[in-house]
Design a protein around this motif. Structure first.
Motif, PDB file in Angstrom:
ATOM      1  N   ARG A 102      60.831  18.932  83.531  1.00 23.17           N
ATOM      2  CA  ARG A 102      60.412  20.143  84.243  1.00 23.17           C
ATOM      3  C   ARG A 102      61.623  21.041  84.513  1.00 23.17           C
ATOM      4  N   ASP A 103      61.301  22.258  84.988  1.00 20.96           N
ATOM      5  CA  ASP A 103      62.368  23.208  85.284  1.00 20.96           C
ATOM      6  C   ASP A 103      63.329  22.683  86.345  1.00 20.96           C
ATOM      7  N   SER A 114      53.448  23.661  86.655  1.00 23.48           N
ATOM      8  CA  SER A 114      52.927  25.000  86.880  1.00 23.48           C
ATOM      9  C   SER A 114      52.190  25.476  85.629  1.00 23.48           C
ATOM     10  N   ASP A 115      51.467  26.622  85.744  1.00 21.48           N
ATOM     11  CA  ASP A 115      50.729  27.155  84.601  1.00 21.48           C
ATOM     12  C   ASP A 115      51.674  27.470  83.437  1.00 21.48           C
ATOM     13  N   GLU A 116      52.835  28.064  83.751  1.00 19.29           N
ATOM     14  CA  GLU A 116      53.800  28.385  82.691  1.00 19.29           C
ATOM     15  C   GLU A 116      54.323  27.112  82.043  1.00 19.29           C
ATOM     16  N   GLN A 117      54.586  26.101  82.881  1.00 20.22           N
ATOM     17  CA  GLN A 117      55.067  24.832  82.338  1.00 20.22           C
ATOM     18  C   GLN A 117      53.995  24.170  81.473  1.00 20.22           C
ATOM     19  N   GLN A 125      51.724  25.704  79.640  1.00 14.63           N
ATOM     20  CA  GLN A 125      51.698  26.383  78.345  1.00 14.63           C
ATOM     21  C   GLN A 125      52.846  25.907  77.457  1.00 14.63           C
ATOM     22  N   ALA A 126      54.035  25.797  78.074  1.00 16.79           N
ATOM     23  CA  ALA A 126      55.185  25.306  77.309  1.00 16.79           C
ATOM     24  C   ALA A 126      54.964  23.869  76.873  1.00 16.79           C
TER      25      ALA A 126
END
Length: 770
Positions: free
Chosen positions: A52-53, A85-88, A90-91
């Motif tokens: 994760r980020d 998260s939603d962005e994570q 998608q990635a």
């Protein structure tokens, strides 16, 4: 070694579902593993490490247990602190998709390696032997092979007969907790099968395991396909349906009465529905136990109640369905050699299944046994009693098809082909020595500076359609050079691999209006076939053979029809100009051969051929690693091709190149009137020895199609008056921005006329001096 944060939790999830994975867990592709209380490796998981980020490393993925055709997939559960998260997300999806693509590519490479390894092993195994497994199951060996330890080996084959791996059935009852394994690791099992009893005509049984299939085959004499397990029943049924389109499929499943959802029953039902077939489970007279596994398949029925019970249940189901089979043949090797003689009709019951009337075919009948068209008069002559044909013509079960349902389809992928002229690969590859044949091919390529790459391309070009029957290569080979160098010797050996699906043709055959010689062909050797510029019909026909999708077949005294083009061509010639190539040609691989070798070398090649070299070459090409080579892989640009393209240029193109390159001293490369250009062209053609040249309209139309050339009607200043003419405007020439175009074009036209006159005078003076 550091593990992902949720590693222990993932292990507990897998173990809680009954999986027994080997630790530490592996990532990157699907892994199979045992399941508690089950000797089969039905468990699976697929995991990936994601960071994760915030730097937290987690395991994500899915897992499950195979039951029949259902993998019962479940996702790895993450707690609230581990969610993305939603962005994570998608990635994450993008990464997993890329991982899957990479894994698929690795699996294909691994499967190809496994297929080659299994083929080598299969050749070393013995076709005879003894096995405790066969004795326990009460069945015979049908086309299987034996290891020195007494284990059975079954080939996993595709519809084209290519071997992809082996199933090993151990002689002892248990080994490593199970009695069978697939070998080698990485083989592709999906859709691959083993066929007992030869090629089917109208009815085919499908079973899970070998013992079940052997019991069915021995009980009925019908061909039976081994799918190896319930999960493979559906893809195997689909592959068989494509290969044997006229066959009805009866799926003879296992009755897994103690397993949740009865996966054997479910898989048989699903496979039958997918191909329009039917299914059947064994029925046992005695009540089966519920506290332990009892009998489930037709081999168990065979051992418990007798092979006659198996036969009666199959026959009862066939009678219920209204399916009839012609007299079953005795169990044989799965790929027996076809007799090279007509099989005459002495039993009227086989007429309905063997022959199809071709509607609109002017008396044509298709013979499914020999995969050929014949006149109905020939059918009458083939019957022991001519009344058979009259009975067949009145039969309500008689089959009929349109002419477009007749075709040559080695791929088995054309849904329109019901009457297939392809009857299977005509030759049998065998390991052996083909080194001298390969030496000969390498020598034939040796004149080119990049001969190693040329040799490798040509080998793969030859191997691809042998590994993929029916593959249409979008290129052709042109080999020309001195006589006696061995061109025909090598390529006639290749043609021999194709048997009746290969042919050597000459100029007369190519130009004949009756071209049934092209019907049902995979490989053509065009020997001294010349496509000169003036033979437009020959050029167009050869182009059609090389890249066309269809060929129109025009037999003598029969209706013409179209066949899908599966022909791959080699041109052999001693001529300097065997074919005419355009400057942008992409479809020919051109090879100029070196001088003839000593007689001893060719004698060694012929001796190798006589000793089985053709079968060995077949085997070599079948095992050759193709990498990413395919039908559209372009041929290498050889020196011979560059020279042939230059030799192929017609007078118009040669003149244009000479002028546009500034080789006509004094003639400027500027826009000019088309009539002035044609006058210059005629002078140039006369000076260069052309006895004939095209008329002005054809020559100028061809010039107008050259890349970058503009041919258009323009106004120009002719000594103070504005006139109109067709101008040829060479590429790369632009009008000066500070001059009026009509004035500049008039100036260009004058310069061209003066330069042409100067060139003619200079050329005439040079000739006079000579």
């Amino acid at each position: 070694m550091s593990y992902p944060t949720n590693y222990d939790d993932v292990v507990h999830q897998l173990q809680g579902a009954g999986l027994l994975p080997r630790l530490p867990l592996e990532t990157g592709r699907i892994r199979r593993c045992p399941v508690a209380g089950d000797r089969e490796r039905r468990g699976w998981y697929s995991l990936a490490e994601i960071v994760r980020d915030d730097g937290l490393c987690l395991l994500v993925g899915s897992y499950g247990i195979w039951h029949g055709t259902d993998n019962h997939a479940q996702k790895i559960v993450l707690d609230d602190s581990q969610r993305f998260s939603d962005e994570q997300m998608q990635a994450l999806k993008a990464k997993l998709a890329e991982d899957r693509r990479r894994a698929d590519g690795l699996r294909r490479v691994e499967a190809e390696r496994a297929a080659q390894e299994a083929s080598r092993m299969w050749q070393r195994l013995s076709p005879t032997g003894d096995s405790g497994y066969l004795r326990r199951k009460g069945v015979a060996a049908h086309g299987v092979r034996f290891t020195p330890q007494g284990n059975l080996a079954l080939p996993l084959l595709d519809a084209g007969g290519r071997l992809h791996g082996l199933q090993i059935i151990y002689a002892d009852q248990r080994k490593k907790g199970r009695d069978k394994d697939f070998w080698p690791r990485g083989l592709a099992k999906k859709g691959h099968f083993f066929l007992l009893g030869g090629s089917p005509d109208e009815l085919l049984l499908v079973a899970e395991g070998y013992a079940t299939a052997a019991s069915l085959h021995e009980a009925t004499g019908l061909p039976v396909a081994v799918a190896f397990d319930a999960g493979n029943l559906l893809p195997v049924a689909q592959a068989l349906h494509k290969r044997y389109r006229r066959c009805k499929l009866l799926i003879c499943g296992d009755d897994d009465y103690l397993s949740a959802g009865n996966p054997g029953r479910s898989a048989a039902n699903t496979a039958a529905l997918a191909v329009g077939g039917e299914w059947l489970l064994p029925q046992f007279a005695a009540e089966r136990p519920t506290d332990r596994k009892g009998p489930t398949d037709f081999n168990d029925l065979h051992l418990a109640e007798g092979v006659h019970v198996v036969r009666s249940q199959i026959e009862a189901r066939l009678q219920q369905l209204g399916w009839r089979a012609s007299r079953p043949s005795a169990a044989t090797d799965p790929s027996p050699a076809q007799p090279d003689q007509p099989q005459l009709i002495n039993d009227p019951r086989e007429m309905d299944s063997r022959y199809t009337l071709i509607y609109g075919g002017n008396g044509l009948v298709f013979d499914h046994k020999h995969h050929m068209l014949l006149d109905i008069a020939d059918l009458r002559n083939a019957c022991c009693d001519k009344e058979y044909v009259r009975q067949w013509q009145r039969s309500p079960n008689r089959q009929a098809a349109f002419l477009h349902n007749v075709g040559f389809d080695p791929t088995g992928k054309d849904p329109d082909i019901r009457c297939n002229l392809w009857s299977g690969w005509p030759t049998t590859p065998k390991p052996g020595d083909c080194s001298r044949l390969l030496d000969l091919l390498q020598y034939l390529c040796g004149e080119d500076p990049n001969f190693v790459a040329l040799y490798q391309w040509l080998l793969k070009w030859l191997a691809y359609p042998i590994q993929h029957p029916g593959a249409k290569m979008m290129s052709a080979v042109v080999m020309h050079g001195p006589q006696g160098v061995g061109k025909n010797l090598f390529f006639e050996a290749v043609r021999a691999i194709y048997g009746r699906y290969g042919r050597i043709v000459n100029q007369q055959a190519i130009e004949d209006k009756f071209n049934d010689w092209a019907s049902g062909r995979l490989f053509l050797v065009a020997d001294e076939v010349v496509a000169r510029q003036e033979l437009y019909h020959v050029k167009n026909l050869l182009k059609c053979f090389i890249t066309g999708e269809w060929i129109r077949i025009n037999p003598k005294n029969q209706a013409a029809h179209e066949e899908r083009n599966h022909i791959n061509m080699v041109f052999l010639s001693n001529e300097n100009l065997p074919v005419v190539l355009e400057s942008d040609d992409r479809r020919h691989c051109v090879i100029w051969t070196p001088a003839k070798l000593e007689y001893k070398f060719y004698a060694e090649v012929k001796a190798e051929i006589d000793a089985g070299g053709i079968a060995a070459l077949h085997d070599y090409l079948l095992q050759l690693d193709l990498g990413d080579f395919g039908p559209h892989t372009p041929p290498p640009v050889t020196e011979a091709k560059v020279e042939l393209i230059d030799t192929s240029r017609d007078s118009t193109e040669r003149f244009w190149l000479a002028w546009s390159r500034g080789e006509l001293d004094g003639v400027p490369v500027l826009p000019c009137r088309s009539e002035d250009l044609y006058k210059l062209f005629k002078s140039w053609a006369d000076r260069n020895g052309y006895q004939r040249y095209p008329p002005s309209n054809l020559m100028l139309n061809r010039v107008g199609r050259f890349q970058g050339v503009a041919k258009k009607i323009l106004r120009y200043d002719a000594g103070g008056s504005i006139k109109q003419a067709t101008f040829i405007w060479p590429p790369g020439v632009e009008a000066p921005p500070d001059r009026k175009q009509s004035e500049w074009l008039g100036h260009c036209a004058g310069l061209f006329i003066d330069g042409s006159a100067q060139w003619r005078r200079g050329t005439a003076a040079n000739w006079a001096e000579t």
